[in-house]
Design an enzyme around this catalytic site. Structure first.
Site, mmCIF file in Angstrom:
data_model
loop_
_atom_site.group_PDB
_atom_site.id
_atom_site.type_symbol
_atom_site.label_atom_id
_atom_site.label_comp_id
_atom_site.label_asym_id
_atom_site.label_seq_id
_atom_site.Cartn_x
_atom_site.Cartn_y
_atom_site.Cartn_z
ATOM 1 N N CYS A 1 0.803 -1.224 0.000
ATOM 2 C CA CYS A 1 0.000 0.000 0.000
ATOM 3 C C CYS A 1 0.836 1.273 0.000
ATOM 4 O O CYS A 1 0.295 2.366 -0.160
ATOM 5 C CB CYS A 1 -0.935 0.008 1.204
ATOM 6 S SG CYS A 1 -2.120 -1.370 1.207
ATOM 7 N N HIS B 1 12.692 0.916 4.748
ATOM 8 C CA HIS B 1 12.450 -0.502 4.444
ATOM 9 C C HIS B 1 13.029 -1.360 5.566
ATOM 10 O O HIS B 1 14.217 -1.324 5.833
ATOM 11 C CB HIS B 1 13.117 -0.864 3.115
ATOM 12 C CG HIS B 1 12.514 -2.066 2.444
ATOM 13 N ND1 HIS B 1 12.296 -3.264 3.102
ATOM 14 C CD2 HIS B 1 12.064 -2.262 1.179
ATOM 15 C CE1 HIS B 1 11.751 -4.130 2.260
ATOM 16 N NE2 HIS B 1 11.597 -3.553 1.099
ATOM 17 N N HIS C 1 -1.376 19.605 7.200
ATOM 18 C CA HIS C 1 -2.304 18.564 6.752
ATOM 19 C C HIS C 1 -1.621 17.197 6.796
ATOM 20 O O HIS C 1 -0.455 17.063 6.414
ATOM 21 C CB HIS C 1 -2.808 18.863 5.337
ATOM 22 C CG HIS C 1 -3.365 20.245 5.195
ATOM 23 N ND1 HIS C 1 -4.620 20.582 5.646
ATOM 24 C CD2 HIS C 1 -2.823 21.374 4.664
ATOM 25 C CE1 HIS C 1 -4.833 21.863 5.396
ATOM 26 N NE2 HIS C 1 -3.756 22.369 4.806
ATOM 27 N N HIS D 1 -2.240 6.671 5.481
ATOM 28 C CA HIS D 1 -2.876 5.575 4.748
ATOM 29 C C HIS D 1 -4.046 4.985 5.523
ATOM 30 O O HIS D 1 -3.906 4.550 6.667
ATOM 31 C CB HIS D 1 -1.848 4.491 4.453
ATOM 32 C CG HIS D 1 -2.454 3.215 3.958
ATOM 33 N ND1 HIS D 1 -3.322 3.168 2.883
ATOM 34 C CD2 HIS D 1 -2.325 1.932 4.388
ATOM 35 C CE1 HIS D 1 -3.693 1.921 2.675
ATOM 36 N NE2 HIS D 1 -3.109 1.159 3.575
#
Length: 449
Positions: free
Chosen positions: A168, A247, A334, A338
């Site tokens: 995602c 990662h 802002h 996700h």
């Protein structure tokens, strides 16, 4: 004396010229976001929770307990009653064919691309030199990027890329790839398309860690147009300020916490580990540790640095080394986090010290459209735009999480006040939001079968 004066003057001229050259090169390397568009499926694809449960019963592939399990997940998911499923999946029995999956992809992708081209007026056949598409689970041949090239008859030298299996957070990865390409291809446009595909990737078995994704993922797609043309500065919405990718795949628990696999009956699904929340939290911490020094005010950086040093010196459990979470509300106006599910939004709200206003775009996107994978970040920004909240100089932080495990974030700066009229699909119904989404108390939904 005159020689010394001449030398100083010459040095000043050189410094000024170097400064002007730096400004010119910096401006040339500025990545501009001209506009973006999200697609809303047709109302025939809308499905309530009750319709989902009734369909699950009629299918006959789930045990009675696992139908009840999915119903409980839906109740506490934060997903609303009007999200979208592919029509092929809603049939009894579902039409699980590649042709149907392509129909879903075409409807969502072409819908988003058509709208962004309409909004920007760019000639897709002549002007777009870079195309990056990301879709984690559906990787047909020809690819989705080739499908777009064929549909819009794009030019033969277009640099096209198709990203798959990256989860995602792949939308931010696509932005990063386009950014690097734009740095070496002057006077170019890049089209980025983020989507997911559900037709072939529902789970029809009874392994509970694989059933959760059925309840969260829904149809969605976004198209984004980037430019490095200085002539576009007057009409661009945002400029790219920063992008950080983290990662954690070298750690086994992180690598395996979201995994596509077969159950003991040979049925394929995406399994979510019980460690997902802690893994996501660790990935977020790594990401903000890298991002913080670039965006936070100096006072926040000092507090954060002191916290890190104390932890290194005295250990994480010492009273002296109490963890300090920087106040990112001082860095960003802002937040687009996700919309993976209510649980992950609750966790990140707590970890980042955010309030309901900052979380509203993510929670309303989850409620209205469900988890649309990598495209959710753009539905969230579209929500803020439709609410007429984005003003010139505002900074936007988009945070994506993905399998592997990855946490990727990108920062945009608004170049002008954003007109809410173009913020489809929200603008047609924005007056209905925000809505109250009751927080159902945690139910004992054991993942064991």
């Amino acid at each position: 004396m005159s020689f010394f004066f001449t030398l100083v003057l010459l040095l000043l001229v050189v410094v000024v010229l170097l400064f002007l050259l730096f400004l010119l090169l910096s401006r040339h390397n500025t990545i501009l976001l001209i506009d973006f568009a999200c697609h809303k499926a047709t109302e025939s694809c809308s499905q309530t929770h009750q319709a989902y449960v009734e369909r699950s019963i009629v299918l006959g592939t789930f045990t009675k307990d696992n139908v009840a399990f999915q119903k409980r997940i839906l109740e506490r998911s934060g997903v609303g009653q009007s999200t979208y499923f592919p029509e092929a999946v809603a049939r009894i029995p579902p039409a699980l064919f590649i042709a149907e999956a392509r129909k879903e992809a075409e409807m969502m992708i072409f819908g988003a691309v058509d709208r962004v081209l309409e909004k920007t007026g760019v000639d897709v056949r002549k002007e777009i030199g870079i195309l990056v598409v990301n879709c984690s689970l559906f990787g047909p041949t020809p690819s989705l990027s080739a499908m777009i090239v064929n549909k819009y008859k794009m030019r033969e030298d277009v640099a096209s890329f198709n990203l798959s299996g990256m989860g995602c957070s792949a939308g931010v990865i696509a932005i990063d790839l386009a950014r690097h390409l734009l740095k070496v291809r002057p006077n170019s446009y890049a089209l980025i398309v983020s989507t997911e595909n559900l037709t072939l990737h529902g789970y029809y078995g009874n392994n509970r860690p694989m059933l959760v994704t059925n309840c969260l993922f829904r149809m969605g797609a976004a198209a984004v147009l980037l430019s490095n043309r200085r002539s576009d500065l007057h009409r661009a919405k945002y400029s790219l300020s920063d992008l950080i990718r983290t990662h954690r795949g070298s750690d086994d628990s992180s690598y395996l916490c979201v995994s596509q696999e077969e159950d003991d009956q040979g049925k394929v699904g995406v399994s979510l580990s019980k460690d997902l929340m802690s893994v996501a939290g660790g990935a977020l911490k790594s990401n903000i540790t890298a991002l913080g020094p670039r965006v936070l005010p100096f006072s926040e950086q000092l507090r954060f640095a002191f916290s890190l040093i104390s932890t290194k010196c005295f250990g994480p459990h010492s009273s002296i080394s109490k963890p300090y979470v920087p106040d990112f509300k001082k860095a960003f106006e802002h937040f687009c986090i996700h919309a993976g599910g209510r649980a992950i939004l609750d966790e990140l709200e707590k970890r980042l010290g955010l309030g309901s206003w900052q979380m509203e775009p993510s929670r309303m996107t989850l409620y209205r459209f469900g988890n649309t994978s990598s495209s959710s970040l753009w539905y969230e920004l579209g929500y803020s735009e439709a609410k007429n909240r984005v003003k010139k100089g505002d900074r936007v932080w988009q945070i994506g999480f993905g399998s592997g495990f990855k946490c990727n974030s990108v920062v945009w700066k608004a170049l002008r006040d954003i007109n809410p009229k173009g913020s489809y699909p929200w603008v047609e119904e924005i007056d209905k939001f925000p809505v109250d989404v009751p927080k159902v108390e945690t139910i004992n939904c054991s993942l064991s079968t």
